[in-house]
Scaffold this motif. Structure first.
Motif, short mmCIF file in Angstrom:
data_model
loop_
_atom_site.label_atom_id
_atom_site.label_comp_id
_atom_site.label_asym_id
_atom_site.label_seq_id
_atom_site.Cartn_x
_atom_site.Cartn_y
_atom_site.Cartn_z
N PRO A 1 0.83 -1.20 0.00
CA PRO A 1 0.00 0.00 0.00
C PRO A 1 0.87 1.24 0.00
O PRO A 1 2.06 1.18 0.32
CB PRO A 1 -0.71 -0.13 1.35
N PRO B 1 0.81 5.29 1.68
CA PRO B 1 0.10 6.01 2.75
C PRO B 1 -0.69 7.20 2.19
O PRO B 1 -0.61 7.51 1.00
CB PRO B 1 1.25 6.49 3.64
N LEU B 2 -1.42 7.83 3.05
CA LEU B 2 -2.13 9.06 2.70
C LEU B 2 -1.65 10.13 3.67
O LEU B 2 -2.06 10.16 4.83
CB LEU B 2 -3.64 8.80 2.84
N TYR C 1 -6.23 5.21 6.63
CA TYR C 1 -6.56 4.43 5.45
C TYR C 1 -5.38 4.54 4.51
O TYR C 1 -4.32 5.07 4.88
CB TYR C 1 -7.88 4.92 4.83
N LEU C 2 -5.51 3.99 3.33
CA LEU C 2 -4.36 3.96 2.42
C LEU C 2 -4.79 4.32 1.02
O LEU C 2 -5.98 4.32 0.70
CB LEU C 2 -3.71 2.58 2.46
N PHE C 3 -3.80 4.64 0.22
CA PHE C 3 -4.02 4.99 -1.18
C PHE C 3 -3.44 3.87 -2.03
O PHE C 3 -2.34 3.39 -1.77
CB PHE C 3 -3.32 6.31 -1.50
N TYR D 1 -9.01 4.59 -2.47
CA TYR D 1 -8.73 4.57 -1.04
C TYR D 1 -9.33 3.31 -0.42
O TYR D 1 -10.46 2.93 -0.76
CB TYR D 1 -9.35 5.78 -0.33
N TYR D 2 -8.60 2.73 0.51
CA TYR D 2 -9.09 1.55 1.24
C TYR D 2 -8.81 1.72 2.73
O TYR D 2 -7.78 2.28 3.12
CB TYR D 2 -8.37 0.27 0.77
N GLY D 3 -9.71 1.18 3.53
CA GLY D 3 -9.51 1.18 4.97
C GLY D 3 -8.50 0.13 5.40
O GLY D 3 -7.93 -0.59 4.58
#
Lengths: 191, 191
Positions: A13, A15-16, A162-164, A171-173
């Motif tokens: 993943p 990060p955001l 969450y992530l990018f 976006y996903y949790g």
């Protein structure tokens, strides 16, 4: 069988990050970035890469400081908005209804409503290509007191980041707990 | 209210990279790392930071190449094992029962069983502190053909990677789809 997808920035993943900076006059700005990550344990450092064309790039070069702010899933719309408009002509804090707090460690603002904030002082600037990478020494980590457990510790389930995902730009949790690091592999090691 | 947690490498999420390298004699090795991330779109680049004490650090310095291999949740034990033993005295590929494939792009091996592989050539070496950061140009991305959709595209749900949470050093899976980037913030922008 493996298939070649070509040379591209594709990795899971990512990060955001919401990067907080001041401009020359002290006006706070925030932008969204996903090209970055931790890069040293001692001194603790985080890297984030920005394009020169961004308003935030100029701010970091001017102040040699930035914050990294991690939104919870509840603030995903606000964080996405920070990537849709430019600080050149928009007060993003006012637009999103969030609060800029001056760091007591570095010359940069953090986002009060975001649960996790890293206050960073620029150590290195690396011209990689389209993106310029800033390596910041983490001078302090701040977190919402309400998220700490009885021992004063934080965990990812309390922060709910969450992530990018690059590629299809989604976006996903954060999902299920899988196990402890430096532990689940002991079975293979034969311990 | 914010609480100071001190200066530490704490950030969510961080990735779970398995770094593939050859030693001087061409023996393949892998190690687990979470201090890294993408750092440039053009040329596409990824950064990963290793301690000088690691066997892989010497390999990257020697060959100026590495791969980044992303495990699926099914291979979390194998990836964790790679962080529990040293390539100095262990054949980690044999230990975990996985296969080293020589990259056709750079002088480094990738892990065949891991769904996503980035083949990288070292562009920059930055002495940050305890960790040395390698910036690698991504020469190709390879993925398991079985994971691509009808249009030849990949997404994070097909790869099923996971993440590392520093602090309590835990692994978590990927959770629910939250929305499209550069889109969910339009509501705030007023579009």
């Amino acid at each position: 069988m493996k298939k070649s997808l070509g040379a591209k920035p594709l990795l899971y993943p990512t990060p955001l990050f919401v990067v907080g900076t001041y401009n020359k006059e002290g006006k706070p700005n925030v932008m969204t970035a996903s090209w970055g990550g931790l890069c040293c344990s001692s001194p603790p450092c985080v890297a984030v890469a920005l394009r020169k064309a961004t308003y935030s790039y100029g701010n970091v070069m001017e102040k040699k400081a930035f914050t990294i702010n991690i939104p919870s899933v509840d603030l995903a719309k606000e964080a996405d908005y920070f990537g849709l408009v430019s600080g050149k002509d928009t007060d993003k804090f006012a637009g999103a209804g969030v609060t800029a707090v001056k760091s007591d460690m570095v010359d940069a603002p953090y986002v009060k409503e975001f649960p996790l904030n890293l206050e960073c002082s620029v150590l290195h600037v690396i011209e990689v290509g389209l993106h310029i990478q800033f390596i910041g020494e983490i001078k302090d980590v701040k977190a919402d007191a309400s998220l700490l457990d009885d021992q004063g510790q934080l965990n990812i389930e309390r922060v709910r980041p969450y992530l990018f995902a690059p590629g299809d730009r989604t976006y996903y949790g954060i999902g299920q707990f899988l196990g402890k690091a430096f532990s689940i592999g002991k079975e293979i090691k034969g311990e």
